[in-house]
Design an enzyme around this catalytic site. Structure first.
Site, PDB file in Angstrom:
ATOM      1  N   HIS A 107       0.826  -1.223   0.000  1.00 38.72           N
ATOM      2  CA  HIS A 107       0.000   0.000   0.000  1.00 38.72           C
ATOM      3  C   HIS A 107       0.860   1.274   0.000  1.00 38.72           C
ATOM      4  O   HIS A 107       0.382   2.335   0.380  1.00 38.72           O
ATOM      5  CB  HIS A 107      -0.996   0.014   1.175  1.00 38.72           C
ATOM      6  N   LEU A 199      -2.542 -11.598  -7.780  1.00 35.96           N
ATOM      7  CA  LEU A 199      -1.463 -11.581  -8.778  1.00 35.96           C
ATOM      8  C   LEU A 199      -1.785 -10.621  -9.918  1.00 35.96           C
ATOM      9  O   LEU A 199      -1.120 -10.598 -10.937  1.00 35.96           O
ATOM     10  CB  LEU A 199      -1.223 -13.002  -9.324  1.00 35.96           C
ATOM     11  N   SER A 201      -4.579  -9.969 -12.118  1.00 35.25           N
ATOM     12  CA  SER A 201      -5.080 -10.298 -13.457  1.00 35.25           C
ATOM     13  C   SER A 201      -5.698  -9.063 -14.110  1.00 35.25           C
ATOM     14  O   SER A 201      -5.705  -8.950 -15.335  1.00 35.25           O
ATOM     15  CB  SER A 201      -6.082 -11.441 -13.401  1.00 35.25           C
ATOM     16  N   SER A 202      -6.178  -8.111 -13.298  1.00 36.86           N
ATOM     17  CA  SER A 202      -6.830  -6.938 -13.910  1.00 36.86           C
ATOM     18  C   SER A 202      -5.817  -6.066 -14.658  1.00 36.86           C
ATOM     19  O   SER A 202      -6.069  -5.657 -15.791  1.00 36.86           O
ATOM     20  CB  SER A 202      -7.601  -6.129 -12.875  1.00 36.86           C
ATOM     21  N   GLU A 234      -8.212   1.650 -14.569  1.00 37.07           N
ATOM     22  CA  GLU A 234      -8.550   1.028 -13.280  1.00 37.07           C
ATOM     23  C   GLU A 234      -9.168   2.062 -12.325  1.00 37.07           C
ATOM     24  O   GLU A 234     -10.186   1.806 -11.685  1.00 37.07           O
ATOM     25  CB  GLU A 234      -7.265   0.445 -12.671  1.00 37.07           C
ATOM     26  N   ASP A 246       0.631  -2.417  -9.942  1.00 37.36           N
ATOM     27  CA  ASP A 246       0.267  -3.576 -10.768  1.00 37.36           C
ATOM     28  C   ASP A 246       0.584  -3.331 -12.245  1.00 37.36           C
ATOM     29  O   ASP A 246       1.222  -4.152 -12.907  1.00 37.36           O
ATOM     30  CB  ASP A 246      -1.232  -3.890 -10.621  1.00 37.36           C
ATOM     31  N   TYR A 295     -10.221  -1.735   0.835  1.00 39.39           N
ATOM     32  CA  TYR A 295      -9.074  -1.101   0.162  1.00 39.39           C
ATOM     33  C   TYR A 295      -9.296   0.417   0.125  1.00 39.39           C
ATOM     34  O   TYR A 295      -8.409   1.200   0.470  1.00 39.39           O
ATOM     35  CB  TYR A 295      -8.926  -1.665  -1.262  1.00 39.39           C
TER      36      TYR A 295
HETATM   37  C1  GLA Z   1      -3.443  -3.786  -4.931  1.00 35.46           C
HETATM   38  C2  GLA Z   1      -3.411  -2.500  -5.742  1.00 35.46           C
HETATM   39  C3  GLA Z   1      -1.993  -1.941  -5.825  1.00 35.46           C
HETATM   40  C4  GLA Z   1      -1.380  -1.811  -4.443  1.00 35.46           C
HETATM   41  C5  GLA Z   1      -1.546  -3.096  -3.654  1.00 35.46           C
HETATM   42  C6  GLA Z   1      -1.115  -2.958  -2.236  1.00 35.46           C
HETATM   43  O1  GLA Z   1      -2.732  -4.786  -5.590  1.00 35.46           O
HETATM   44  O2  GLA Z   1      -3.930  -2.752  -7.028  1.00 35.46           O
HETATM   45  O3  GLA Z   1      -2.025  -0.694  -6.486  1.00 35.46           O
HETATM   46  O4  GLA Z   1      -1.924  -0.715  -3.756  1.00 35.46           O
HETATM   47  O5  GLA Z   1      -2.900  -3.551  -3.662  1.00 35.46           O
HETATM   48  O6  GLA Z   1       0.231  -2.670  -2.155  1.00 35.46           O
END
Ligand code: GLA
Length: 460
Positions: A107, A199, A201-202, A234, A246, A295
């Site tokens: 995060h 992991l 996928s998005s 996203e 990601d 989140y």
């Molecule tokens: C998800 C979010 C990322 C990041 C992580 C936590 O994977 O998509 O952007 O914030 O959580 O580190």
């Protein structure tokens, strides 16, 4: 020498007479092409398979004793076969984007911090061909229905069609970056990335789709822009206030390397992975019912902590400054902010340890990151904690932590090369005894970032 001549020479060497060698060679060529189509393997693999059988047969082995393993079709080949079956023609563009492991930096991305991740050898493949009808047809391996939308229908979908929001979000974002979008096309997506394992996928489907759209419109923005378009989709279309981790890792991945992101720029770099280190993923398949809301709540709490500390982002606060300023924060915001500030320091220490090749120190950082998630950021679960506790007590483990957003998903372990499937099975048995549920275990390698595998572009 061309293939027919080579095959004729081989058949002659195996004892076929002059005329017969040529006929045999031509038959082999025809059979290899047929076999490749029937089995969904490449023609090269098909030829190799047939030749092995031929050679063994000539060496006197009876057919029932010939045990050449049949080639299994790759994901790409299965995708091409399904594409033809669905749309009645071949794709002109094929792209691939990897999933990612969040190595360390939990995060930290949307707080302007630093993070390390790895692109992995599992991901999302997209095949596509433009059409002249102005209609966009979206197919997915995981859904029987083809979703048909006109080129001006770029509105968020719900229900079973909601997976289309990833490519649609990308189409909605492209003009914001000054890019043209393709009008009508036929599109099919396949994936070998476990979903719900954290992991990403998005991000993989966003980047694989984007590279396909760019290729068939002949546009080549920089990699930074590619990654930012994925994030824009996203944040603004799918609607998750995530950071650049990601998409950044899926876009900038490199085999045998970790991707380092300074999210303030953002700036991207790679750090070599010391030899011998292995990644194992333990997917619990658990997911908190409110994961997206949780989140977003963590995002809000971090922004509030930054506001109360008088900074724009928590990354601007050093651990020393935070120790003095923490008294200004309510308890929840203080815990969240401490996790972020200390996690950013752990990322820096991890980079240094990686450069020294000190995997023991790296592993200690990973486990410390998990403990901080558990106690301060409160985005772990009993299942993830149990796995980390069990793994760190197992020989051959450098460290373990939840990977991704948390509130369920998977634990990643960094291991020595000695850690093996039997060791992983012991962990799975302990987990099954405790929670009455099976784990999915994935031994994965680092891989390269998103790429166009087959280009239909006429660009030079
Ligand atoms: C998800 C979010 C990322 C990041 C992580 C936590 O994977 O998509 O952007 O914030 O959580 O580190």
């Amino acid at each position: 020498m061309d293939e027919l001549k080579q095959l004729t020479a081989l058949c002659a060497k195996l004892g076929a007479g002059d005329g017969a060698a040529g006929i045999m060679a031509a038959q082999l060529q025809k059979r290899a092409t047929q076999f490749a189509t029937e089995r969904g393997v490449s023609r090269e693999e098909a030829m190799q398979y047939l030749l092995e059988i031929l050679v063994k047969g000539r060496q006197g082995e009876a057919p029932e004793h010939i045990t050449v393993p049949r080639p299994t079709p790759s994901l790409r080949e299965k995708l091409l076969i399904r594409f033809n079956a669905t749309f009645g023609r071949s794709p002109t563009v094929v792209t691939r984007a990897p999933g990612r492991i969040e190595f360390i930096g939990n995060h930290t991305d949307y707080n302007g911090g630093t993070v390390l991740g790895a692109a992995i050898d599992r991901g999302v493949w997209v095949a596509m061909v433009p059409n002249e009808t102005g209609v966009r047809r979206f197919g997915s391996e995981q859904h029987a229905d083809i979703i048909t939308l006109s080129a001006d229908q770029v509105t968020k979908q719900s229900g079973p069609a909601s997976w289309v929001n990833y490519p649609l979000g990308v189409l909605a974002a492209m003009p914001e970056f000054g890019l043209r979008v393709p009008a009508g096309f036929d599109y099919l997506v396949f994936s070998d990335l476990p979903t719900g394992a954290g992991l990403s996928s998005s991000a993989a489907i966003e980047l694989a789709s984007l590279l396909a759209f760019l290729d068939c419109t002949g546009q080549q923005p920089t990699r930074d822009v590619v990654v930012k378009i994925g994030l824009h989709a996203e944040n603004n279309f799918v609607g998750l206030p995530c950071g650049i981790l990601d998409q950044g890792v899926s876009g900038f991945g490199q085999k045998d390397h970790l991707v380092f992101i300074d999210c303030r720029g953002p700036e991207f770099a790679t750090v070599p992975m010391p030899a011998g280190a292995q990644f194992w993923i333990f997917n619990t398949h658990t997911k908190h019912a409110l994961v997206d809301g949780l989140y977003a709540a963590r995002h809000r709490e971090c922004m509030e902590a930054a506001h109360l500390l008088g900074v724009r982002q928590l990354a601007e606060v050093s651990p020393e400054q935070f120790a003095v300023a923490t008294a200004q924060l309510p308890p929840v915001e203080a815990r969240r902010a401490r996790h972020i500030v200390e996690e950013i320091a752990r990322v820096a220490a991890t980079v240094q340890a990686l450069h020294r090749g000190d995997l023991t120190a790296v592993g200690a950082m990973l486990t410390a990151s998990h403990r901080s998630s558990q106690q301060l950021f409160e985005n772990s679960t009993p299942e993830l904690d149990f796995l980390v506790d069990t793994l760190v007590a197992t020989p051959g483990i450098h460290g373990a932590r939840l990977t991704g957003g948390g509130f369920g998903g998977a634990v990643m372990a960094l291991t020595t090369a000695q850690f093996n499937a039997a060791d992983a099975a012991v962990v799975a048995t302990a987990y099954a005894e405790k929670f009455g549920a099976a784990l999915d275990i994935l031994h994965t390698q680092t891989d390269n970032g998103a790429e166009v595998v087959q280009s239909g572009s006429t660009r030079g």
